[in-house]
Enzyme design. Sequence first.
Site, PDB file in Angstrom:
ATOM      1  N   CYS A 191     -16.138   1.487  -0.461  1.00  0.00           N
ATOM      2  CA  CYS A 191     -14.952   1.126   0.463  1.00  0.00           C
ATOM      3  C   CYS A 191     -14.948   1.316   2.143  1.00  0.00           C
ATOM      4  CB  CYS A 191     -14.116   1.512  -0.811  1.00  0.00           C
ATOM      5  SG  CYS A 191     -13.445   3.457  -0.384  1.00  0.00           S
ATOM      6  N   ARG A 196     -13.442  -8.727   0.942  1.00  0.00           N
ATOM      7  CA  ARG A 196     -12.160  -7.882   0.590  1.00  0.00           C
ATOM      8  C   ARG A 196     -11.333  -9.432   1.133  1.00  0.00           C
ATOM      9  NH1 ARG A 196      -9.984  -3.317   1.044  1.00  0.00           N
ATOM     10  NH2 ARG A 196      -7.651  -3.999   0.717  1.00  0.00           N
ATOM     11  N   GLN A 253     -10.054  -3.639  -3.722  1.00  0.00           N
ATOM     12  CA  GLN A 253     -10.765  -3.602  -3.739  1.00  0.00           C
ATOM     13  C   GLN A 253     -11.911  -3.596  -4.383  1.00  0.00           C
ATOM     14  OE1 GLN A 253     -11.852  -1.665  -0.793  1.00  0.00           O
ATOM     15  NE2 GLN A 253     -14.157  -1.920  -1.005  1.00  0.00           N
ATOM     16  N   ASP A 306     -16.847   7.085  -2.303  1.00  0.00           N
ATOM     17  CA  ASP A 306     -15.552   7.090  -1.216  1.00  0.00           C
ATOM     18  C   ASP A 306     -15.657   8.615  -0.814  1.00  0.00           C
ATOM     19  OD1 ASP A 306     -13.556   6.002  -0.117  1.00  0.00           O
ATOM     20  OD2 ASP A 306     -12.747   6.091  -2.617  1.00  0.00           O
ATOM     21  N   ARG A 318       1.258  -1.363   0.335  1.00  0.00           N
ATOM     22  CA  ARG A 318      -0.161   0.026  -0.108  1.00  0.00           C
ATOM     23  C   ARG A 318       0.960   1.003   0.514  1.00  0.00           C
ATOM     24  NH1 ARG A 318      -5.397   1.427   3.152  1.00  0.00           N
ATOM     25  NH2 ARG A 318      -6.101   0.215   1.579  1.00  0.00           N
ATOM     26  N   HIS A 342      -6.812   0.800  -7.077  1.00  0.00           N
ATOM     27  CA  HIS A 342      -7.185  -0.064  -5.957  1.00  0.00           C
ATOM     28  C   HIS A 342      -7.889  -1.716  -6.542  1.00  0.00           C
ATOM     29  CE1 HIS A 342      -7.645  -0.964  -1.435  1.00  0.00           C
ATOM     30  NE2 HIS A 342      -8.373  -0.439  -1.249  1.00  0.00           N
TER      31      HIS A 342
HETATM   32  N1   CP Z   1     -11.082   0.302   1.745  1.00  0.00           N
HETATM   33  C1   CP Z   1      -9.742  -0.015   2.746  1.00  0.00           C
HETATM   34  O1   CP Z   1      -9.098  -0.651   1.516  1.00  0.00           O
HETATM   35  O2   CP Z   1      -9.917   0.148   3.815  1.00  0.00           O
HETATM   36  P1   CP Z   1      -8.545   0.352   4.652  1.00  0.00           P
HETATM   37  O3   CP Z   1      -7.862   1.653   3.814  1.00  0.00           O
HETATM   38  O4   CP Z   1      -9.234   0.375   6.040  1.00  0.00           O
HETATM   39  O5   CP Z   1      -7.451  -1.048   4.241  1.00  0.00           O
HETATM   40  N1  NVA Z   2      -9.764   6.803  -2.287  1.00  0.00           N
HETATM   41  C1  NVA Z   2      -9.670   5.814  -0.924  1.00  0.00           C
HETATM   42  C2  NVA Z   2     -10.145   5.238  -0.491  1.00  0.00           C
HETATM   43  C3  NVA Z   2      -9.743   4.273   0.396  1.00  0.00           C
HETATM   44  C4  NVA Z   2      -9.947   3.140   1.165  1.00  0.00           C
HETATM   45  C5  NVA Z   2      -7.700   5.928  -0.080  1.00  0.00           C
HETATM   46  O1  NVA Z   2      -7.666   6.313  -1.412  1.00  0.00           O
HETATM   47  O2  NVA Z   2      -8.010   7.241   0.847  1.00  0.00           O
END
Ligand code: CP
Ligand code: NVA
Length: 296
Positions: free
Chosen positions: A255, A283, A124, A215, A94, A121
């Site tokens: 999400c 997930r 997701q 989101d 990440r 992502h």
């Molecule tokens: N939806 C998602 O990726 O959640 P987190 O940021 O908590 O991993």
């Molecule tokens: N768009 C959001 C998604 C979080 C799961 C971010 O990148 O923070």
Amino acid sequence: MLDFSREEIHEVLDTAMHMRAEGYGRELPLRGKTLAMIFQKPSLRTRVSFETGMTKLGGHAIYLAPTDISLGKRETTEDIALVLSRYVDIIMARVFGHDIVEDLARYAKVPVINGLSDHEHPCQIMADFQTILERKGKLEGIRACFIGDGNNVANSLMLGAARVGMHMTVITPPGYEPTAAVVSSANDAAASTGSKIAVSNDIAAVSGADVLYTDVWASMGQEAEAAERKNVFEKYRIDAGTFEMADPEAVILHCLPAHYGDEIEYETSRLPNSAIFDQAENRMHAQNALMLHLAG
Ligand code: CP
Ligand code: NVA
């Protein structure tokens, strides 16, 4: 998202749905395998679903916090990828810049999974597709709308929809649309599946939608813009009004994490049409199926 063909996406989703329905049993197909999880950003779902998932499959997951390896500061991405490849069977990352996860994939000798970058992502979206399949029985021909910021989730949804033949309209305030490059890639992928890809600034474009998705208005790394975005995005939300315009059987998706009262009303998020906690559960199943596909 486009690294997988339509067939591969469906293969992974079939396994994921089987796992959710049948449970994990005693088979432990990833016994002896290790997943390294690199995090430059916070997480609840991604960390816990990957770590728990690996345990359910008989393997082991190692959490590497932002300060543990200081990606790009203490050591180059290339060296991290090469060293981790000597120990582990899969790397999940990440990250902020999408180039980091691409570099990891370029240099690693083991599969690399994008656990969210500023650009995409995809894990997701695999969980979201599983959720839509469970509620609607198909992806092809489904009319989905994403309302809010043209961000990483919107990008992956658009690309994934194009790949599987789902119609996708991304509705954003002017200036916050997905980039022309992403829209063009989606349209290229859509050419062979019949998916209709659209971008709009008009919230009325949700009319008749089968899926409503939103989101956060400010993603991780955009915290300084959050106050300004609250004004700009005010109308771009899922609430009773938006839901009223969609198909009465529309599935509501988010999400998570959610900012209730901003991009989604709490009451609307708790309607029977809402599948936001199925998405969170899925997930784990979708990623487990993905890990089996890559390293089983
Ligand atoms: N939806 C998602 O990726 O959640 P987190 O940021 O908590 O991993
Ligand atoms: N768009 C959001 C998604 C979080 C799961 C971010 O990148 O923070």
